[in-house]
Design a protein around this motif. Sequence first.
Motif, PDB file in Angstrom:
ATOM      1  N   VAL A  68       0.379   4.328   7.848  1.00 19.13           N
ATOM      2  CA  VAL A  68       1.075   3.303   7.067  1.00 19.13           C
ATOM      3  C   VAL A  68       1.553   2.166   7.966  1.00 19.13           C
ATOM      4  CG1 VAL A  68       3.154   2.869   5.681  1.00 19.13           C
ATOM      5  CG2 VAL A  68       1.724   4.853   5.201  1.00 19.13           C
ATOM      6  N   LYS A  69       2.003   2.474   9.174  1.00 22.48           N
ATOM      7  CA  LYS A  69       2.468   1.442  10.096  1.00 22.48           C
ATOM      8  C   LYS A  69       1.349   0.478  10.489  1.00 22.48           C
ATOM      9  CE  LYS A  69       6.413   3.604  12.351  1.00 22.48           C
ATOM     10  NZ  LYS A  69       6.946   4.079  13.637  1.00 22.48           N
ATOM     11  N   ILE A  71      -0.912  -0.724   8.514  1.00 20.81           N
ATOM     12  CA  ILE A  71      -1.316  -1.595   7.403  1.00 20.81           C
ATOM     13  C   ILE A  71      -0.943  -3.030   7.732  1.00 20.81           C
ATOM     14  CG2 ILE A  71      -0.911  -2.192   4.980  1.00 20.81           C
ATOM     15  CD1 ILE A  71      -0.406   0.808   4.473  1.00 20.81           C
ATOM     16  N   ASP A  72      -1.901  -3.921   7.594  1.00 15.52           N
ATOM     17  CA  ASP A  72      -1.640  -5.353   7.762  1.00 15.52           C
ATOM     18  C   ASP A  72      -1.428  -5.936   6.371  1.00 15.52           C
ATOM     19  OD1 ASP A  72      -1.480  -8.004   8.353  1.00 15.52           O
ATOM     20  OD2 ASP A  72      -3.406  -8.117   9.392  1.00 15.52           O
ATOM     21  N   TYR A  73      -0.188  -6.100   6.001  1.00 19.08           N
ATOM     22  CA  TYR A  73       0.146  -6.530   4.646  1.00 19.08           C
ATOM     23  C   TYR A  73      -0.277  -7.970   4.377  1.00 19.08           C
ATOM     24  CZ  TYR A  73       2.684  -2.185   4.366  1.00 19.08           C
ATOM     25  OH  TYR A  73       3.003  -0.853   4.359  1.00 19.08           O
ATOM     26  N   ARG A  74      -0.574  -8.726   5.421  1.00 18.70           N
ATOM     27  CA  ARG A  74      -1.061 -10.105   5.225  1.00 18.70           C
ATOM     28  C   ARG A  74      -2.467 -10.111   4.644  1.00 18.70           C
ATOM     29  NH1 ARG A  74      -0.339 -11.813  11.219  1.00 18.70           N
ATOM     30  NH2 ARG A  74      -1.261  -9.769  11.261  1.00 18.70           N
ATOM     31  N   ASP A  75      -3.180  -8.999   4.788  1.00 17.99           N
ATOM     32  CA  ASP A  75      -4.546  -8.915   4.271  1.00 17.99           C
ATOM     33  C   ASP A  75      -4.591  -8.601   2.785  1.00 17.99           C
ATOM     34  OD1 ASP A  75      -5.664  -9.510   6.679  1.00 17.99           O
ATOM     35  OD2 ASP A  75      -6.134  -7.435   7.203  1.00 17.99           O
ATOM     36  N   PHE A  76      -3.439  -8.312   2.194  1.00 19.22           N
ATOM     37  CA  PHE A  76      -3.409  -8.003   0.768  1.00 19.22           C
ATOM     38  C   PHE A  76      -3.573  -9.286  -0.028  1.00 19.22           C
ATOM     39  CE2 PHE A  76      -0.662  -3.901   0.947  1.00 19.22           C
ATOM     40  CZ  PHE A  76      -1.685  -3.275   1.628  1.00 19.22           C
ATOM     41  N   ARG A  80      -3.818  -5.323  -7.268  1.00 21.35           N
ATOM     42  CA  ARG A  80      -2.783  -4.310  -7.484  1.00 21.35           C
ATOM     43  C   ARG A  80      -3.205  -2.991  -6.882  1.00 21.35           C
ATOM     44  NH1 ARG A  80      -0.916  -3.615 -13.547  1.00 21.35           N
ATOM     45  NH2 ARG A  80      -1.699  -1.592 -12.959  1.00 21.35           N
TER      46      ARG A  80
END
Length: 84
Positions: A68-69, A71-76, A80
């Motif tokens: 989980v750490k 995860i690159d949330y900018r790629d979302f 959904r």
Amino acid sequence: MIIQTLKCDFLIEESGKMDGKLFIYSDSREELQRFFGSSVIDYSSRPDWKYCAVTCKQNFAHSLILIVKEIDYRDFSSKRMVLV
């Protein structure tokens, strides 16, 4: 349960006994080593998965935190995610 990352897929199964052990299967020995390095990694007896690590639920929980750490949330995008 199957967990997919950018580099590989993991199949997680209980041992079938009440011993708390989990079998983690993957085709990537490197990724198994990276996330489950404290476990012995061997060739799998399953024809559809090349490698297997045996670990306990506590070590699996720690490995999930590492996954989980990363995860690159900018790629979302606006997609959904549905968790069941």
